[in-house]
Write a protein that holds these residues in place. Structure first.
Motif, PDB file in Angstrom:
ATOM      1  N   VAL A 268       0.859  -1.187   0.000  1.00 22.60           N
ATOM      2  CA  VAL A 268       0.000   0.000   0.000  1.00 22.60           C
ATOM      3  C   VAL A 268       0.896   1.239   0.000  1.00 22.60           C
ATOM      4  CG1 VAL A 268      -1.659   1.331   1.369  1.00 22.60           C
ATOM      5  CG2 VAL A 268      -1.910  -1.150   1.168  1.00 22.60           C
ATOM      6  N   PRO A 269       0.775   2.101  -1.022  1.00 22.26           N
ATOM      7  CA  PRO A 269       1.598   3.316  -1.053  1.00 22.26           C
ATOM      8  C   PRO A 269       1.297   4.214   0.143  1.00 22.26           C
ATOM      9  CG  PRO A 269       0.385   3.021  -3.123  1.00 22.26           C
ATOM     10  CD  PRO A 269      -0.131   2.001  -2.160  1.00 22.26           C
ATOM     11  N   VAL A 270       2.341   4.852   0.673  1.00 22.67           N
ATOM     12  CA  VAL A 270       2.188   5.783   1.784  1.00 22.67           C
ATOM     13  C   VAL A 270       2.630   7.167   1.315  1.00 22.67           C
ATOM     14  CG1 VAL A 270       2.877   6.368   4.147  1.00 22.67           C
ATOM     15  CG2 VAL A 270       2.576   3.968   3.484  1.00 22.67           C
ATOM     16  N   VAL A 271       1.753   8.143   1.524  1.00 18.63           N
ATOM     17  CA  VAL A 271       2.039   9.535   1.170  1.00 18.63           C
ATOM     18  C   VAL A 271       1.933  10.390   2.429  1.00 18.63           C
ATOM     19  CG1 VAL A 271       1.272   9.252  -1.232  1.00 18.63           C
ATOM     20  CG2 VAL A 271      -0.374   9.980   0.515  1.00 18.63           C
ATOM     21  N   ALA A 272       2.406  11.625   2.337  1.00 18.20           N
ATOM     22  CA  ALA A 272       2.457  12.495   3.507  1.00 18.20           C
ATOM     23  C   ALA A 272       1.132  13.195   3.806  1.00 18.20           C
ATOM     24  CB  ALA A 272       3.558  13.535   3.333  1.00 18.20           C
ATOM     25  N   SER A 273       0.285  13.389   2.792  1.00 16.58           N
ATOM     26  CA  SER A 273      -0.954  14.139   3.015  1.00 16.58           C
ATOM     27  C   SER A 273      -2.033  13.688   2.030  1.00 16.58           C
ATOM     28  CB  SER A 273      -0.705  15.636   2.867  1.00 16.58           C
ATOM     29  OG  SER A 273      -0.237  15.926   1.568  1.00 16.58           O
ATOM     30  N   LEU A 274      -3.273  13.990   2.358  1.00 22.13           N
ATOM     31  CA  LEU A 274      -4.401  13.577   1.509  1.00 22.13           C
ATOM     32  C   LEU A 274      -4.295  14.148   0.098  1.00 22.13           C
ATOM     33  CD1 LEU A 274      -7.475  13.809   3.921  1.00 22.13           C
ATOM     34  CD2 LEU A 274      -6.520  11.745   2.875  1.00 22.13           C
ATOM     35  N   ASP A 275      -3.752  15.337  -0.038  1.00 17.43           N
ATOM     36  CA  ASP A 275      -3.663  15.927  -1.383  1.00 17.43           C
ATOM     37  C   ASP A 275      -2.620  15.238  -2.264  1.00 17.43           C
ATOM     38  OD1 ASP A 275      -1.365  16.973  -0.210  1.00 17.43           O
ATOM     39  OD2 ASP A 275      -1.919  19.072  -0.571  1.00 17.43           O
ATOM     40  N   GLN A 276      -1.880  14.290  -1.709  1.00 16.54           N
ATOM     41  CA  GLN A 276      -0.921  13.513  -2.497  1.00 16.54           C
ATOM     42  C   GLN A 276      -1.495  12.174  -2.972  1.00 16.54           C
ATOM     43  OE1 GLN A 276       2.547  13.271   0.009  1.00 16.54           O
ATOM     44  NE2 GLN A 276       3.225  15.318  -0.535  1.00 16.54           N
ATOM     45  N   VAL A 277      -2.700  11.839  -2.537  1.00 15.46           N
ATOM     46  CA  VAL A 277      -3.350  10.614  -3.007  1.00 15.46           C
ATOM     47  C   VAL A 277      -3.722  10.857  -4.469  1.00 15.46           C
ATOM     48  CG1 VAL A 277      -5.341   9.084  -2.755  1.00 15.46           C
ATOM     49  CG2 VAL A 277      -4.180   9.981  -0.718  1.00 15.46           C
ATOM     50  N   PRO A 278      -3.264   9.989  -5.388  1.00 18.47           N
ATOM     51  CA  PRO A 278      -3.415  10.272  -6.817  1.00 18.47           C
ATOM     52  C   PRO A 278      -4.790   9.970  -7.428  1.00 18.47           C
ATOM     53  CG  PRO A 278      -2.249   8.211  -6.521  1.00 18.47           C
ATOM     54  CD  PRO A 278      -2.468   8.786  -5.143  1.00 18.47           C
TER      55      PRO A 278
END
Length: 142
Positions: free
Chosen positions: A58-68
């Motif tokens: 599962v990809p991990v990003v720093a913030s919701l706006d980085q979810v593609p």
């Protein structure tokens, strides 16, 4: 939300952002995400403190706006005092709903979500509700 509305939300959702996903397999966020991942949902972990780029694929990003992708459910594993900020971010990215996990309640997060028209669930485990409402395997209902 009513039980019928929760069932429909879970059945119609494809993409879930797990805010507070931990790489530690002993953490509830990890266990719930693993379950959801294996139920066929497309997951994204959101955790600026996580030092891994993915957790069990599962990809991990720093913030919701980085979810593609467009987010159907923002599933929150954060203390209640942080949830209004998450609610604001969920609204800003156009998420379809906000879900605060078992033990988490926030009148302010609720107000933010409801003012934006987002279905809102609090103090409920998405894994438990999914197993109870949608599981076809009776052994996973308990």
């Amino acid at each position: 939300m009513t039980e019928t509305e929760v069932r429909e939300l879970l059945a119609s959702s494809k993409v879930i952002a797990v805010v507070g996903l931990s790489a530690n397999a002993d953490r509830p966020s990890n266990q719930v995400a693993w379950y959801l991942h294996h139920q066929g949902y497309e997951l994204y972990g959101v955790n600026p403190e996580c030092d891994q780029s993915d957790v069990f694929g599962v990809p991990v990003v720093a913030s919701l706006d980085q979810v593609p992708k467009p987010i159907d459910i923002v599933d929150v594993f954060r203390r209640a005092e942080y949830t209004p900020e998450v609610a604001e971010a969920a609204v800003a990215v156009g998420a379809r709903s906000l879900w605060l996990q078992l033990g988490i309640r926030s009148p302010r997060a609720r107000a933010i979500a409801e003012a934006a028209g987002l279905p809102y669930v609090e103090d409920a485990c998405i894994k438990i509700e999914h197993a109870r409402l949608l599981s076809r395997n009776p052994a996973t209902r308990h």
